[in-house]
Design a protein around this motif. Sequence first.
Motif, short mmCIF file in Angstrom:
data_model
loop_
_atom_site.label_atom_id
_atom_site.label_comp_id
_atom_site.label_asym_id
_atom_site.label_seq_id
_atom_site.Cartn_x
_atom_site.Cartn_y
_atom_site.Cartn_z
N GLU A 141 51.09 32.66 75.12
CA GLU A 141 50.73 31.66 76.12
C GLU A 141 50.06 30.45 75.48
OE1 GLU A 141 48.40 33.30 79.18
OE2 GLU A 141 49.89 34.82 79.76
N CYS A 142 50.29 29.32 76.14
CA CYS A 142 49.63 28.09 75.70
C CYS A 142 48.13 28.16 76.00
CB CYS A 142 50.25 26.88 76.40
SG CYS A 142 52.04 26.74 76.16
N TYR A 143 47.40 27.30 75.32
CA TYR A 143 45.99 27.15 75.70
C TYR A 143 45.93 26.63 77.12
CZ TYR A 143 44.78 27.81 70.80
OH TYR A 143 44.62 28.32 69.56
N PRO A 144 44.79 26.83 77.78
CA PRO A 144 44.67 26.36 79.18
C PRO A 144 44.98 24.89 79.35
CG PRO A 144 42.89 27.87 78.67
CD PRO A 144 43.59 27.64 77.37
N ASN A 145 44.81 24.12 78.29
CA ASN A 145 45.08 22.69 78.40
C ASN A 145 46.51 22.33 78.04
OD1 ASN A 145 45.00 23.18 75.71
ND2 ASN A 145 43.57 21.51 75.18
N LYS A 146 47.37 23.43 78.00
CA LYS A 146 48.79 23.25 77.76
C LYS A 146 49.06 22.73 76.36
CE LYS A 146 49.73 24.64 81.87
NZ LYS A 146 50.22 26.02 82.06
N THR A 147 48.28 23.21 75.39
CA THR A 147 48.53 22.87 73.99
C THR A 147 48.71 24.16 73.24
OG1 THR A 147 46.18 22.88 73.45
CG2 THR A 147 47.13 20.77 74.17
N CYS A 148 49.19 24.02 71.97
CA CYS A 148 49.39 25.17 71.10
C CYS A 148 48.88 24.84 69.71
CB CYS A 148 50.88 25.52 71.02
SG CYS A 148 51.57 26.05 72.60
#
Length: 404
Positions: free
Chosen positions: A40-47
């Motif tokens: 899963e991506c980080y909560p801020n939609k980053t990887c």
Amino acid sequence: MKKIFAVFALLSALFFAVGCGGGSKNDNDSVTNFGKLGYECYPNKTCDEGLLCDTDNNVCVKDTGNQTNDSDNGDTTPDEGDSQPDGTDTEPDGSDSQPDGTDTEPDGSDSQPDGADTEPDESDSQPDDADTEPDESDSQPDDADPTSDDVDPQSDDDADSAPELTEAEKCGAAGGTWNATEGTCTKTTECTGKPENAEWNGAFSYKQTYTDGAWSAEIPAEYDTEEGVCHYKCARDSVWNQQGCAKLTPCGEYSTILCYDSENDLIWSGTDDSKTWEEAEDHCEHYSDEILGDDWRLPTISELRTLVQNCPATQMPPVEGIDTCGVREDSGVTCLAKSCQGANCYSCPDDYNIEYSKFGDRYCLWSSSLLSDDSNYAWFVGFDYGAGVSYNDINNYCDVRCVK
């Protein structure tokens, strides 16, 4: 510098705390692997570095620098996160909504035929370009479908209709000869059906005309004493017996009935007794045979002499090397005067025991030949006295044989 580091540590702890409270995975591995490839991506939609977040599926994927959500241009193996086909993806995958560029196998999600799809599939709404087998879903015939029943296109008028033949060409095809001047088609046909022992009595060929695709009727052969097309009559040595032409009985010793003399080509009747010359002539003129019909006559003196045997001087034709009687009437010589009668006309012995007639006649027979210097006399052959050739008063009596 220490202050900056302290602030960064505080922010990291804060983010970690928020992530623990809002993650989609409850196990420690999921929390630990946030931002990693395939997780899963980080909560801020980053990887993590080098990865991008697939926001549709909230999964970290490789960053390949393209505009699609599939992060690997050189990915030749489909993966669960693909929402569009990979550039060189040669295997279909469950998420394909359009056919892969080089996808050679049909898949359940294809809504259009694959570019090189050579096998029909249930979802095809149009025939595949190279589909060589017809399928149930084809609404139009496949371009290369060899089993198509469209074998007689109606739009090609040139191929469906041959040019109509001219009348001259039709005539030639039927075996006839075209006459352009008269506009007629004809052929010469030989008569057939002449039976054995018969000969044609008139024309034995005729012309047939070709009209409206058929020849005019053939002319059948038929027996007829009158000349005509395909008429036949019996040969000289045969007679008509209502069924065909039967051979005549050859003339021989004691021929008292109708017979054929093949050596001289003459047909003789039987003998009638004792008539004057005029009665004999009238008898033969009206003589009629049931089979041979009319046209009988008294024989000439030359024809009568053909019946002589055993007397070379009066036989006919003359015997080579023998002086013969000069009285004759035939195509070669005619000599019917009294002076034509010489000693040779009486040269054979007067002996009743000698058979001078081929037919066994024992009396005199009239000829049709009159004495040229006295019409009150006619020539005869006397089989009763040495087969002599002489003349007699027409009022006297001799026997009669008719000939034809």
